[in-house]
Design a protein around this motif. Structure first.
Motif, short mmCIF file in Angstrom:
data_model
loop_
_atom_site.label_atom_id
_atom_site.label_comp_id
_atom_site.label_asym_id
_atom_site.label_seq_id
_atom_site.Cartn_x
_atom_site.Cartn_y
_atom_site.Cartn_z
N MET A 1 -7.59 -2.25 -4.13
CA MET A 1 -7.33 -3.18 -5.37
C MET A 1 -5.92 -2.80 -6.74
O MET A 1 -5.31 -3.93 -6.18
CB MET A 1 -8.33 -3.74 -5.61
N ILE B 1 -2.23 2.98 -2.35
CA ILE B 1 -2.97 1.51 -1.43
C ILE B 1 -3.30 1.53 0.03
O ILE B 1 -4.70 1.73 0.06
CB ILE B 1 -2.18 -0.01 -1.65
N SER C 1 -6.89 -6.76 -1.17
CA SER C 1 -5.42 -6.22 -1.20
C SER C 1 -3.79 -5.83 -0.19
O SER C 1 -3.01 -5.90 -0.78
CB SER C 1 -6.50 -4.82 -0.88
N SER D 1 -4.84 -8.97 -8.98
CA SER D 1 -6.08 -7.99 -9.10
C SER D 1 -6.46 -7.92 -10.26
O SER D 1 -8.07 -7.80 -10.35
CB SER D 1 -5.57 -6.62 -8.35
#
Lengths: 312, 644
Positions: free
Chosen positions: B291, B299, B440, B566
């Motif tokens: 995230m 990621i 995400s 986020s």
């Protein structure tokens, strides 16, 4: 064959009454606030007006912006086919409760991407907040419905759960059902961007979650997004009525059964609408970072519901 | 079994076609800037894709290579499961190699030889039948990926990778050497149910060794420490192969080791629960970390960790369910195996997408992208399919394997298990993980492809090379088709799982719900198509305007940033993340050190340094003192031998 007809009719009914449900909620809220409020058919007029309008689109949007309303509306229509409403037979030999929950994910995923299009600050903010809430909403939803599946022992198909629970009669009422039901009501309010999580009627974009994501939409795209969120509310109410309090839902093709079921369903829907309207009138929207407390409560309730099944 | 001449000729020619070209390719890396090697590697990848059809044609797929070592011969044995793994892995490998030949400019010409070598070692590792071949191939995989990962000046990440994987490799060697000793034969396809010979304690120890050993490659907490840096610092194609093909290899060997060689028994339930908890912790950690990363590759690194943790969760649940119904065990193992294959397809797609984006924009941070969907619509379509699969959105392939996982947790047979109390918690954790991961990916996609460009490179991406989109399209098509046509694939894998583990029942009887992926997909796509068709009947005008900005004009920085996106989740899960924002002078920055680094690795590092400092005291550099050390050691050793 009869099953398919019933399934199709109730899916169609769910889609068609969706604006009416929203209209009744607004009307009841207005009455409780001492206003006369708009007619209950107003959402239909709004939708017709929006569908007929030209739309204004940001230059920095791509094909995804135009595809999102179709995906959102499409996923909600498919969902309407999978949920028991008047009859436990659904049009869905292709999916179960996991598919239902993940269809909500599809809807949300599309909407969030739509919110990030255009590159405004509001859309991003709405998307970000929506995802924050959904991290807690979605598991609660999954757990609440799974609890019913385990409780009924009928597997994870939506219609079977509803049928098995209504056959269990009052035996089904226990800690699991009550906890799961309570969790589901909170989830319903959160998922549909109602007070106390979000205020669908506010005029300040900064305070909004769901509407902030739709900010760039206009005309037909907006109409589709609005219609799909109306269907979402109705689908949730139908699930609450036919799965958490399934008594009265038709399980056979007997016409008298069906008639009773229609009447019972109408009564249930009106009760749920009344509850939603009352909640919206007596509570106010909470601060954004207070909402996780309530969402966590919903999550814990559904987790306890499920655990209670395994230990009691 | 009698193998007739025809099939043995087929087998021999097949194996030659598969292994000879890349072996030659190892030596042709420098000829015409590696093109020969690319072609040779691609040829054998295509041959590899044919593994499953060939397997169905020959009754026994086994062979011995005409060379051996003092520790035994090198032979291979392919069963149904292996052949499917080889087929899917070869497909992924082919696509990565094709993409690499277009944009593999990060590699020096010699590096292409390493790709060929990696292909050979991955395939040998999956197909190997003798322990020695397996161990050599597994070691080769680690070393080759290490060599392929040298990119920019920072050498630390890849050394960290080598160290951690060697800790794992050591455990794998111990486990297999022990099993070999017990079984008495180096041919692994003859190993069945060794757990009953070695007793419960030893079999638990071996299972845990295998789990951790392969877990180091799959990123199990706390051995994931090499992943993010390695992913962000290495050429994308290296990590694309590492996270897909090498993970496939690890999962396949781990699966066979735990369920075929050792075999399950009631003693495995408690370790199963422990490993399951470890896996779900890994999954949550990976999801939450992904995230807050600011680099697409990081990621993806954390998401690999999350996906592989779901797979290891399924494998450990297989141990937990060993006292319950066999079909439930078949179901949960199928979920794990299918997810491994699905993951290799969608993750390689996303790796290639990220590489393409980096290529055309020349940027590598999330906050420098934006609006690429307008400039490169075709790339944005395949990327959307990739993120949708990763986020387990129906009807993509990721959804199918998550559906299977949830089915195995919700099945009615679970009620007979002693560990049933675990199931609601796992459902809850899977739900949370799934949503964080979806967030995400929405973030990954949204801030790369949507919005307005945040940098010059993103505003005017250089055109993609001709043909570089083809591998991505093939992978995206595989994502969709592995979702829509999941049932035949599931049946095939389930057969394979049954033959390897000796489970007598199929997975279907443990299912408590219905799922028709094809029908579901058609319903969704059909409904959307109808809606589009209906709205085409009376079209409305579309006016293009600027994004609404309250009357002002927006510059490229005046939009939501990925870090801001986020933040709400970071605030909600504050206790897990700790304090992420820092103020240095007038600048606020967000940064995050993993607690595993802070609380495990740094203290170990400090301890080792302190011990080394002490040791330097006795290293005087004086030859007499060294001789006296030797003398002292000898005396002590002799005394010890005499007295003990």
């Amino acid at each position: 064959m009869m099953g398919i007809v019933i399934g199709a009719v109730q899916a169609l009914a769910l889609v068609l009454i969706a604006p009416l449900v929203t209209g009744i909620v607004s009307k009841l809220k207005a009455l409780m606030q001492g206003r006369s409020g708009a007619d209950i058919l107003q959402p239909y007029r709004d939708l017709r007006k929006l569908f007929g309008k030209d739309s204004v689109t940001s230059r920095s949007t791509s094909w995804i912006f135009r595809a999102v309303p179709y995906v959102c509306l499409g996923s909600m229509v498919v969902l309407a086919m999978m949920v028991p409403f008047i009859h436990t037979h659904t049009l869905a030999p292709f999916g179960d409760l996991v598919a239902v929950v993940y269809l909500f994910t599809l809807y949300r995923f599309a909407m969030v991407l739509g919110g990030l299009e255009g590159g405004s600050t509001f859309g991003g903010m709405g998307s970000s907040r929506e995802m924050m809430m959904s991290v807690l909403i979605e598991p609660a939803l999954l757990l609440a419905i799974s609890t019913l599946a385990v409780l009924s022992g009928a597997g994870t198909d939506m219609g079977d759960i509803s049928g098995a629970l209504s056959e269990m009669g009052l035996l089904a009422i226990g800690p699991a059902l009550i906890l799961a039901g309570a969790s589901f009501i909170i989830t319903m309010l959160a998922e549909n961007a109602r007070v106390p999580f979000d205020n669908p009627t506010t005029h300040l974009e900064l305070t909004m979650v769901h509407e902030a994501m739709l900010l760039e939409y206009s005309g037909r795209g907006l109409a589709m997004m609005e219609l799909s969120s109306m269907i979402r509310l109705t689908v949730f109410m139908a699930m609450l009525g036919s799965m958490f309090f399934p008594w009265g839902v038709a399980t056979t093709m007997d016409p008298s059964d069906l008639l009773v079921s229609v009447l019972v369903t109408v009564a249930k829907m009106l009760t749920i609408i009344l509850v939603v309207a009352t909640v919206e009138s007596v509570l106010c929207k909470t601060r954004l970072f207070k909402t996780p407390n309530l969402l966590t409560a919903s999550f814990m309730l559904s987790l306890m519901a499920m655990i209670s099944l395994y230990i009691l | 079994m009698v193998v007739d001449v025809e099939t043995s000729a087929l087998l021999t020619s097949y194996l030659i076609a598969m292994f000879l070209p890349p072996t030659l390719g190892m030596f042709t890396g420098k000829i015409s800037s590696g093109r020969v090697s690319y072609v040779l590697c691609a040829v054998s990848c295509i041959v590899g894709i044919l593994c499953y059809p060939v397997w169905t044609m020959v009754p026994v797929f086994e062979a011995t290579f005409p060379l051996g070592s003092i520790l035994g011969e090198y032979s291979i044995h392919v069963d149904r499961l292996t052949s499917v793994f080889v087929t899917v892995s070869s497909l992924v490998f082919l696509m990565v190699v094709m993409h690499m030949s277009h944009s593999g400019h990060q590699y020096g010409p010699g590096k292409v030889s390493l790709v060929c070598a990696l292909f050979v070692s991955c395939m040998l590792c999956m197909m190997s039948d003798t322990v020695i071949l397996l161990l050599i191939a597994w070691e080769a995989v680690s070393v080759i990926t290490f060599l392929m990962s040298n990119d920019d000046g920072d050498e630390a990440p890849r050394w960290r990778f080598l160290t951690v994987t060697h800790i794992g490799g050591m455990m794998v060697i111990c486990a297999f050497a022990f099993l070999w000793m017990v079984a008495g034969t180096p041919y692994m396809h003859e190993w069945k149910d060794l757990g009953s010979i070695i007793g419960p304690t030893a079999s638990v120890a071996v299972a845990v060794c295998l789990f951790i050993g392969f877990g180091t490659k799959l990123g199990t907490v706390p051995f994931h420490i090499w992943m993010p840096d390695m992913y962000s610092r290495s050429p994308t194609h290296t990590t694309a192969l590492l996270t897909t093909v090498c993970s496939n290899v690890a999962v396949l060997v781990l699966f066979k080791g735990m369920f075929s060689y050792i075999g399950v028994s009631d003693d495995m339930i408690v370790p199963g629960v422990v490993l399951c908890v470890l896996s779900i912790v890994t999954a949550l950690w990976g999801a939450m970390e992904s995230m807050i990363q600011t680099e697409p590759k990081r990621i993806l690194a954390y998401s690999s960790m999350e996906n592989m943790a779901l797979v290891t969760m399924c494998l450990s649940l297989g141990l937990v369910f060993s006292d319950g119904s066999e079909s439930l065990m078949a179901l949960v193992l199928l979920a794990g195996i299918l997810h491994t294959l699905n993951h290799s397809v969608f993750k390689s797609l996303m790796m290639l997408v990220v590489d393409s984006v980096e290529d055309v924009t020349g940027e590598r941070m999330m906050d420098r992208y934006g609006g690429i969907a307008c400039a490169l619509p075709a790339l944005s379509v395949v990327a959307l399919i990739g993120v949708a699969s990763l986020a387990a959105v129906p009807p993509m392939n990721g959804f199918i394997s998550e559906w299977l996982m949830l089915q195995s947790l919700l099945g009615t047979d679970v009620l007979s298990s002693d560990m049933r109390i675990l199931m609601p918690l796992l459902v809850a954790m899977m739900g949370v993980c799934g949503m964080i991961v979806a967030t995400s990916y929405a973030r990954l996609y949204g801030f790369i492809f949507l919005g307005r460009p945040r940098s010059e490179g993103a505003a005017r991406p250089s055109p993609q090379k001709k043909g570089s989109l083809l591998p991505l399209v093939v992978l995206a098509a595989s994502c969709v088709s592995m979702g829509l046509f999941a049932v035949p694939l599931m049946e095939c894998l389930s057969d394979g799982i049954q033959t390897s583990t000796g489970i007598s029942q199929g997975y279907t009887s443990a299912l408590s719900g219905t799922m028709e992926p094809l029908l579901l997909g058609l319903m969704i796509l059909g409904t959307i198509a109808v809606l589009v068709a209906v709205s085409r009947v009376s079209r409305r005008r579309r006016v293009m305007e600027e994004t609404w900005a309250c009357g002002g004009t927006l510059d490229e920085r005046m939009q939501y940033s990925s870090e801001g996106f986020s933040q709400p989740i970071v605030r909600v899960f504050h206790p897990f993340y700790g304090d992420t924002s820092r103020k240095e002078g007038d600048e606020y920055t967000t940064g995050f050190t993993e607690p595993f680094v802070k609380h495990i690795y740094r203290p170990i590092g400090r301890f080792v340094s302190a011990v080394s400092e002490r040791v330097t005291d006795i290293q005087t550099g004086n030859i007499q003192s060294y001789l006296s050390y030797i003398l002292a050691t000898l005396v002590v050793a002799l005394l010890a031998v005499r007295l003990l």
